[in-house]
Design a protein around this motif. Structure first.
Motif, PDB file in Angstrom:
ATOM      1  N   ALA A  57       0.851  -1.069   0.008  1.00 52.90           N
ATOM      2  CA  ALA A  57       0.102  -0.061  -0.056  1.00 52.90           C
ATOM      3  C   ALA A  57       0.800   1.190  -0.014  1.00 52.90           C
ATOM      4  N   GLN A  58       0.318   2.075  -0.875  1.00 56.15           N
ATOM      5  CA  GLN A  58       0.908   3.477  -0.650  1.00 56.15           C
ATOM      6  C   GLN A  58      -0.132   4.631  -0.769  1.00 56.15           C
ATOM      7  N   THR A  59       0.331   5.819  -0.179  1.00 53.38           N
ATOM      8  CA  THR A  59      -0.482   7.052  -0.118  1.00 53.38           C
ATOM      9  C   THR A  59      -0.018   8.317  -0.659  1.00 53.38           C
ATOM     10  N   ARG A  60      -0.534   8.871  -1.536  1.00 61.01           N
ATOM     11  CA  ARG A  60      -0.099  10.211  -1.824  1.00 61.01           C
ATOM     12  C   ARG A  60      -1.066  11.327  -1.583  1.00 61.01           C
ATOM     13  N   LEU A  61      -0.558  12.241  -0.619  1.00 71.11           N
ATOM     14  CA  LEU A  61      -1.382  13.391  -0.177  1.00 71.11           C
ATOM     15  C   LEU A  61      -1.544  14.320  -1.298  1.00 71.11           C
ATOM     16  N   LEU A  62      -2.664  14.614  -1.965  1.00 67.67           N
ATOM     17  CA  LEU A  62      -2.686  15.533  -2.930  1.00 67.67           C
ATOM     18  C   LEU A  62      -3.220  16.868  -2.367  1.00 67.67           C
ATOM     19  N   VAL A  63      -3.969  17.246  -1.549  1.00 64.03           N
ATOM     20  CA  VAL A  63      -4.641  18.473  -1.007  1.00 64.03           C
ATOM     21  C   VAL A  63      -4.873  18.365   0.588  1.00 64.03           C
ATOM     22  N   ALA A  64      -4.478  19.357   1.306  1.00 64.11           N
ATOM     23  CA  ALA A  64      -4.909  19.279   2.778  1.00 64.11           C
ATOM     24  C   ALA A  64      -5.409  20.679   2.790  1.00 64.11           C
ATOM     25  N   GLU A  65      -6.555  21.143   3.097  1.00 60.30           N
ATOM     26  CA  GLU A  65      -6.711  22.458   3.228  1.00 60.30           C
ATOM     27  C   GLU A  65      -8.290  22.750   4.005  1.00 60.30           C
ATOM     28  N   GLU A  66      -8.541  24.156   4.271  1.00 57.98           N
ATOM     29  CA  GLU A  66      -9.593  24.484   4.811  1.00 57.98           C
ATOM     30  C   GLU A  66     -10.460  25.008   3.832  1.00 57.98           C
ATOM     31  N   ILE A  67     -11.815  24.640   3.847  1.00 56.88           N
ATOM     32  CA  ILE A  67     -12.544  25.218   2.800  1.00 56.88           C
ATOM     33  C   ILE A  67     -14.026  25.483   3.426  1.00 56.88           C
ATOM     34  N   GLY A  68     -14.750  26.216   2.507  1.00 52.56           N
ATOM     35  CA  GLY A  68     -16.510  26.313   2.883  1.00 52.56           C
ATOM     36  C   GLY A  68     -17.052  25.111   2.336  1.00 52.56           C
ATOM     37  N   ALA A  69     -17.909  24.563   2.971  1.00 52.11           N
ATOM     38  CA  ALA A  69     -18.485  23.115   2.859  1.00 52.11           C
ATOM     39  C   ALA A  69     -19.420  23.258   1.455  1.00 52.11           C
ATOM     40  N   PRO A  70     -18.958  22.407   0.535  1.00 56.61           N
ATOM     41  CA  PRO A  70     -20.154  22.071  -0.593  1.00 56.61           C
ATOM     42  C   PRO A  70     -21.296  21.775  -0.096  1.00 56.61           C
ATOM     43  N   LEU A  71     -22.389  21.973  -0.794  1.00 53.86           N
ATOM     44  CA  LEU A  71     -23.597  21.762  -0.497  1.00 53.86           C
ATOM     45  C   LEU A  71     -23.923  20.291  -0.018  1.00 53.86           C
ATOM     46  N   GLU A  72     -23.572  19.485  -0.919  1.00 53.76           N
ATOM     47  CA  GLU A  72     -23.832  17.994  -0.705  1.00 53.76           C
ATOM     48  C   GLU A  72     -23.061  17.664   0.746  1.00 53.76           C
ATOM     49  N   VAL A  73     -21.833  17.960   0.559  1.00 52.41           N
ATOM     50  CA  VAL A  73     -21.304  17.352   2.025  1.00 52.41           C
ATOM     51  C   VAL A  73     -21.831  18.099   3.393  1.00 52.41           C
ATOM     52  N   ALA A  74     -21.955  19.461   2.976  1.00 53.02           N
ATOM     53  CA  ALA A  74     -22.932  19.982   4.178  1.00 53.02           C
ATOM     54  C   ALA A  74     -24.046  19.329   4.741  1.00 53.02           C
ATOM     55  N   ARG A  75     -24.841  18.645   3.844  1.00 57.47           N
ATOM     56  CA  ARG A  75     -25.947  17.975   3.981  1.00 57.47           C
ATOM     57  C   ARG A  75     -25.667  16.972   4.855  1.00 57.47           C
ATOM     58  N   HIS A  76     -24.694  16.062   4.380  1.00 56.64           N
ATOM     59  CA  HIS A  76     -24.236  14.744   5.108  1.00 56.64           C
ATOM     60  C   HIS A  76     -23.747  15.040   6.287  1.00 56.64           C
ATOM     61  N   LEU A  77     -23.149  16.236   6.536  1.00 57.26           N
ATOM     62  CA  LEU A  77     -22.512  16.297   8.007  1.00 57.26           C
ATOM     63  C   LEU A  77     -23.649  17.047   8.773  1.00 57.26           C
ATOM     64  N   GLY A  78     -24.606  17.607   8.326  1.00 57.56           N
ATOM     65  CA  GLY A  78     -25.743  18.303   9.143  1.00 57.56           C
ATOM     66  C   GLY A  78     -25.163  19.625   9.581  1.00 57.56           C
ATOM     67  N   LEU A  79     -24.451  20.317   8.327  1.00 57.36           N
ATOM     68  CA  LEU A  79     -23.753  21.553   8.369  1.00 57.36           C
ATOM     69  C   LEU A  79     -24.722  22.491   7.725  1.00 57.36           C
ATOM     70  N   ALA A  80     -24.396  23.764   7.541  1.00 58.84           N
ATOM     71  CA  ALA A  80     -24.917  24.789   6.598  1.00 58.84           C
ATOM     72  C   ALA A  80     -23.942  24.930   5.366  1.00 58.84           C
ATOM     73  N   SER A  81     -24.219  25.055   4.131  1.00 58.53           N
ATOM     74  CA  SER A  81     -23.575  25.096   3.037  1.00 58.53           C
ATOM     75  C   SER A  81     -22.619  26.428   3.598  1.00 58.53           C
TER      76      SER A  81
END
Lengths: 258, 258
Positions: free
Chosen positions: B112-136
């Motif tokens: 197994a190997q892993t490559r990190l592509l991005v690690a950042e802080e963002i504003g929640a996209p709509l879909e993800v917000a819905r999954h996590l019970g957050l606001a977009s």
DNA sequence: TCTGTCGTCTGGTCTAGATCAGCTGCCGAC
DNA sequence: GTCGGCAGCTGATCTAGACCAGACGACAGA
């Protein structure tokens, strides 16, 4: 979707510079527009390939490549030598709810139908025997069915049952009855544990024929083994779904060291 | 095409539909033979399309159609503009074991190997917000990684985490550490419940690029939401696997009326 | 040693047809 | 009214090329 007019003439170079990474080829975009307009008209059927070809000003081969692409995305599907269609919304299939097919479909306001293809007694194929803890060639019931959602054939299933658990089950109306229900009501058997194996492949020959699909259409394969209260494997299914027909879901507690 | 059968013995595939005369076009059969011979030589790479074309006495387009077919079956795959390869055996992925990726892979004697592509802080996209019970638009950590099995890029994942649950997690070595492990060891959080949604589609643009795949390659999409001991959704993943790379499995008690 | 360029190899995309085979609807014979 | 046959429609499969664009390795220059 793009605000592309469905009948935009030849390839509009201006809208997508070659180097742009996220640029969708305009053919796919126009085709999507066409699909969307068909869907909006409530017309599931797309125009004939030769007509789309003319309307999008492209070649048959190129057009088909784009269609196959949309098919892989699950946006359109085809019926063998009949034509291309817009895919209906996916059915939600909760793996652990273990609802009978008709209940699952009806609970989502869709119409379910079942066609019985084969119900017979056979010698266990090697693979199935292994799943059920039998010897290859032991007697087994095999039931083969095709199932429809809203008049569309989406699922081909082969069930294999241990005859000692379900004597005489082939006499029931297997196009109407749910096996799970029969197990419970007539054989006093409750499924206490299920094992699934899921993989993505293509419809095998028999499934393709039963579903009016083309050999090689993408498919979701679901193998399921049911165990009774004593942990004995009592039957196993092999399901082949048109891959655009379902969304699988499940919710549970992790079993590992979590 | 001629009824040439160089190594016809390779045709009887294990997943052949039962009771059906396997009327496979001879091109596919010959191609399978070629694949088999490459695999036997331990050579994962297939000859160039133009060479196969000559060797099988067919056209480029016809050959490619057959290759795409085998790709859909999960027998071969391609890397963008590099060539065609024989698919290695599928990894078994137990959805409820919830093993960290490296553990899962290594327990099956693979690398197994892993490559990190991005690690950042963002504003929640709509879909993800819905999954996590957050606001977009609420703050979120996003971690994007590509993962390899035996040097082959097979998985593209986007994780979205609630920052209030995992403050400062971006500072860890995310190419090495398992998120599940970090949750437990550094944040005292145990995943008590997981929800999955599985569907079959194609690799989206970003995933295709990260996996050296062609736009439109078939993919298994796995969306996963993790809940903590209090039932709160703490993070969600969106995984895109090369579809031939995994077999999903799971075993559990049915949750419905059984 | 490092780096950038460039040629070559590979697949990606596309043109312009032809022929084969299953599905469907129409129509005539019974 | 039913059944069979036939014609026309549709996709399925295939031929024979062309040019484009990314991957990669070799080589020259700094």
């Amino acid at each position: 979707m793009q605000p592309v007019s469905p009948v935009s003439a030849t390839v509009p170079d201006a809208d997508a510079p070659r180097g742009t990474p996220s640029s969708e080829p305009s053919l796919l975009a126009s085709l999507l527009a066409l699909v969307a307009s068909a869907a909006q008209r409530g017309d599931r059927r797309l125009p004939a390939e030769r007509e789309m070809m003319a309307r999008l000003a492209t070649t048959r081969i190129t057009l088909r490549e784009a269609l196959v692409q949309l098919e892989a995305e699950g946006r359109v599907y085809r019926e063998n030598r009949r034509g291309w269609f817009v895919s209906p919304p996916r059915l939600r299939y909760d793996l652990l709810a273990c609802l009978p097919f008709h209940d699952m479909v009806q609970s989502q306001q869709r119409r379910a139908q079942t066609r019985l293809l084969v119900a017979e007694e056979i010698g266990a194929p090697l693979e199935v025997a292994r799943h059920l803890g039998l010897a290859s060639g032991d007697r087994l019931y095999r039931i083969t069915r095709a199932r429809l959602v809203d008049e569309r054939r989406v699922l081909y299933v082969e069930h294999h049952l241990r005859p000692d658990c379900f004597p005489g089950i082939l006499a029931f109306d297997l196009a109407r009855e749910s096996l799970t229900d029969l197990y419970r009501r007539h054989y006093g058997l409750r499924v206490a544990r299920v094992s699934y194996a899921l993989s993505t492949t293509v419809l095998p020959e028999a499934a393709a024929r039963a579903l009016n699909a083309v050999r090689g259409s993408p498919a979701q394969r679901i193998t399921r083994i049911n165990h009774d209260q004593n942990g004995r494997a009592v039957d196993c299914d092999e399901e082949y779904w048109r891959h655009d027909a379902i969304d699988l879901t499940l919710t549970a507690a992790p079993q590992g060291g979590g």
